[in-house]
Design a protein around this motif. Sequence first.
Motif, PDB file in Angstrom:
ATOM      1  N   ILE A  75      55.041  45.892  46.569  1.00  0.00           N
ATOM      2  CA  ILE A  75      54.232  46.944  45.965  1.00  0.00           C
ATOM      3  C   ILE A  75      53.662  47.808  47.091  1.00  0.00           C
ATOM      4  N   ASP A  76      53.804  49.125  46.970  1.00  0.00           N
ATOM      5  CA  ASP A  76      53.314  50.047  47.992  1.00  0.00           C
ATOM      6  C   ASP A  76      51.818  50.303  47.845  1.00  0.00           C
ATOM      7  N   VAL A  77      51.193  50.678  48.964  1.00  0.00           N
ATOM      8  CA  VAL A  77      49.798  51.103  48.964  1.00  0.00           C
ATOM      9  C   VAL A  77      49.654  52.280  48.011  1.00  0.00           C
ATOM     10  N   GLY A  78      48.583  52.305  47.238  1.00  0.00           N
ATOM     11  CA  GLY A  78      48.355  53.370  46.282  1.00  0.00           C
ATOM     12  C   GLY A  78      48.820  53.027  44.880  1.00  0.00           C
ATOM     13  N   PHE A  79      49.529  51.917  44.726  1.00  0.00           N
ATOM     14  CA  PHE A  79      49.984  51.456  43.417  1.00  0.00           C
ATOM     15  C   PHE A  79      48.776  51.161  42.534  1.00  0.00           C
ATOM     16  N   SER A  80      48.876  51.507  41.254  1.00  0.00           N
ATOM     17  CA  SER A  80      47.869  51.084  40.284  1.00  0.00           C
ATOM     18  C   SER A  80      48.517  50.995  38.916  1.00  0.00           C
ATOM     19  N   ILE A 101      43.554  38.725  46.221  1.00  0.00           N
ATOM     20  CA  ILE A 101      42.992  39.490  45.110  1.00  0.00           C
ATOM     21  C   ILE A 101      41.492  39.589  45.336  1.00  0.00           C
ATOM     22  N   GLN A 102      40.984  40.809  45.310  1.00  0.00           N
ATOM     23  CA  GLN A 102      39.549  41.029  45.439  1.00  0.00           C
ATOM     24  C   GLN A 102      39.027  41.607  44.130  1.00  0.00           C
ATOM     25  N   SER A 103      37.889  41.072  43.669  1.00  0.00           N
ATOM     26  CA  SER A 103      37.255  41.567  42.451  1.00  0.00           C
ATOM     27  C   SER A 103      35.781  41.200  42.496  1.00  0.00           C
ATOM     28  N   LEU A 104      35.001  41.850  41.655  1.00  0.00           N
ATOM     29  CA  LEU A 104      33.581  41.550  41.575  1.00  0.00           C
ATOM     30  C   LEU A 104      33.403  40.088  41.177  1.00  0.00           C
ATOM     31  N   ASN A 105      32.610  39.372  41.938  1.00  0.00           N
ATOM     32  CA  ASN A 105      32.324  37.949  41.697  1.00  0.00           C
ATOM     33  C   ASN A 105      33.582  37.082  41.654  1.00  0.00           C
ATOM     34  N   SER A 106      34.668  37.558  42.261  1.00  0.00           N
ATOM     35  CA  SER A 106      35.937  36.821  42.340  1.00  0.00           C
ATOM     36  C   SER A 106      36.528  36.483  40.974  1.00  0.00           C
ATOM     37  N   LEU A 107      36.203  37.282  39.955  1.00  0.00           N
ATOM     38  CA  LEU A 107      36.743  37.052  38.615  1.00  0.00           C
ATOM     39  C   LEU A 107      38.177  37.571  38.541  1.00  0.00           C
ATOM     40  N   VAL A 108      39.064  36.811  37.892  1.00  0.00           N
ATOM     41  CA  VAL A 108      40.474  37.190  37.857  1.00  0.00           C
ATOM     42  C   VAL A 108      41.109  37.058  36.473  1.00  0.00           C
ATOM     43  N   ALA A 109      40.302  36.940  35.420  1.00  0.00           N
ATOM     44  CA  ALA A 109      40.850  36.843  34.064  1.00  0.00           C
ATOM     45  C   ALA A 109      40.215  37.913  33.186  1.00  0.00           C
ATOM     46  N   THR A 110      40.976  38.373  32.197  1.00  0.00           N
ATOM     47  CA  THR A 110      40.434  39.359  31.261  1.00  0.00           C
ATOM     48  C   THR A 110      39.336  38.714  30.427  1.00  0.00           C
ATOM     49  N   GLY A 111      38.396  39.556  29.977  1.00  0.00           N
ATOM     50  CA  GLY A 111      37.193  39.058  29.336  1.00  0.00           C
ATOM     51  C   GLY A 111      37.264  38.853  27.840  1.00  0.00           C
ATOM     52  N   GLY A 112      38.362  39.144  27.204  1.00  0.00           N
ATOM     53  CA  GLY A 112      38.466  38.954  25.761  1.00  0.00           C
ATOM     54  C   GLY A 112      39.437  39.948  25.163  1.00  0.00           C
ATOM     55  N   GLU A 113      39.664  39.789  23.855  1.00  0.00           N
ATOM     56  CA  GLU A 113      40.608  40.664  23.185  1.00  0.00           C
ATOM     57  C   GLU A 113      40.202  42.123  23.355  1.00  0.00           C
ATOM     58  N   THR A 118      42.140  47.203  35.603  1.00  0.00           N
ATOM     59  CA  THR A 118      42.998  48.041  36.436  1.00  0.00           C
ATOM     60  C   THR A 118      43.276  47.300  37.734  1.00  0.00           C
ATOM     61  N   LEU A 119      44.509  47.353  38.139  1.00  0.00           N
ATOM     62  CA  LEU A 119      44.968  46.700  39.357  1.00  0.00           C
ATOM     63  C   LEU A 119      45.345  47.775  40.369  1.00  0.00           C
ATOM     64  N   TYR A 120      44.788  47.688  41.567  1.00  0.00           N
ATOM     65  CA  TYR A 120      45.073  48.635  42.650  1.00  0.00           C
ATOM     66  C   TYR A 120      45.622  47.875  43.847  1.00  0.00           C
ATOM     67  N   THR A 127      46.650  43.174  49.895  1.00  0.00           N
ATOM     68  CA  THR A 127      45.408  42.991  49.160  1.00  0.00           C
ATOM     69  C   THR A 127      45.434  43.845  47.900  1.00  0.00           C
ATOM     70  N   PHE A 128      45.119  43.227  46.778  1.00  0.00           N
ATOM     71  CA  PHE A 128      45.000  43.920  45.504  1.00  0.00           C
ATOM     72  C   PHE A 128      43.545  43.902  45.072  1.00  0.00           C
ATOM     73  N   ILE A 129      43.104  44.971  44.433  1.00  0.00           N
ATOM     74  CA  ILE A 129      41.746  45.072  43.909  1.00  0.00           C
ATOM     75  C   ILE A 129      41.861  45.092  42.398  1.00  0.00           C
ATOM     76  N   LEU A 130      41.086  44.239  41.743  1.00  0.00           N
ATOM     77  CA  LEU A 130      41.114  44.099  40.301  1.00  0.00           C
ATOM     78  C   LEU A 130      39.738  44.524  39.757  1.00  0.00           C
ATOM     79  N   THR A 131      39.723  45.479  38.845  1.00  0.00           N
ATOM     80  CA  THR A 131      38.460  45.971  38.282  1.00  0.00           C
ATOM     81  C   THR A 131      38.559  45.993  36.765  1.00  0.00           C
ATOM     82  N   GLY A 132      37.413  46.031  36.115  1.00  0.00           N
ATOM     83  CA  GLY A 132      37.406  46.183  34.663  1.00  0.00           C
ATOM     84  C   GLY A 132      36.707  45.051  33.954  1.00  0.00           C
ATOM     85  N   ASP A 133      37.180  44.761  32.728  1.00  0.00           N
ATOM     86  CA  ASP A 133      36.568  43.771  31.843  1.00  0.00           C
ATOM     87  C   ASP A 133      37.053  42.371  32.218  1.00  0.00           C
TER      88      ASP A 133
END
Length: 135
Positions: A75-80, A101-113, A118-120, A127-133
């Motif tokens: 995966i190239d830099v800038g991928f999302s 994988i870097q994310s807030l509080n090291s969370l790596v699973a979706t939060g519910g239905e 978003t994955l960057y 290194t991938f950055i994971l943000t969102g729910d």
Amino acid sequence: NIPSGIDLTSGEYLSGGQPIIDILETKFITRELPVEWIDINNPGDPYIVTPNDGGQIISIASSTAITVTLSASIIDVGFSCKFIQSSANPITFTAGPGVTIQSLNSLVATGGEFAEVTLYKGIVGDTFILTGDLA
């Protein structure tokens, strides 16, 4: 190039009433990528992210929890891309060999239905950055 005499902070408008800054942002700052909605029902586990997923919205519905694996160097830099959990079962993101994988509080699973994440791909190594729910 911005024409001389235009002050972007002054709120100047063109004759059509559209602010100059809006036109400049639309034409020169924002980058529109083709986005495709991809529905995946009961994918094989794990689902492996590929370069073809870039810029896509991937909706995953599964009768069991699903793992999305991030692989190094393909995966190239800038991928999302975005993932949506479209069932009650979570999507968990895992790092393949050499991946971080870097994310807030090291969370790596979706939060519910209907959770959306978003994955960057970052600029440092694999290194991938994971943000969102996330949960």
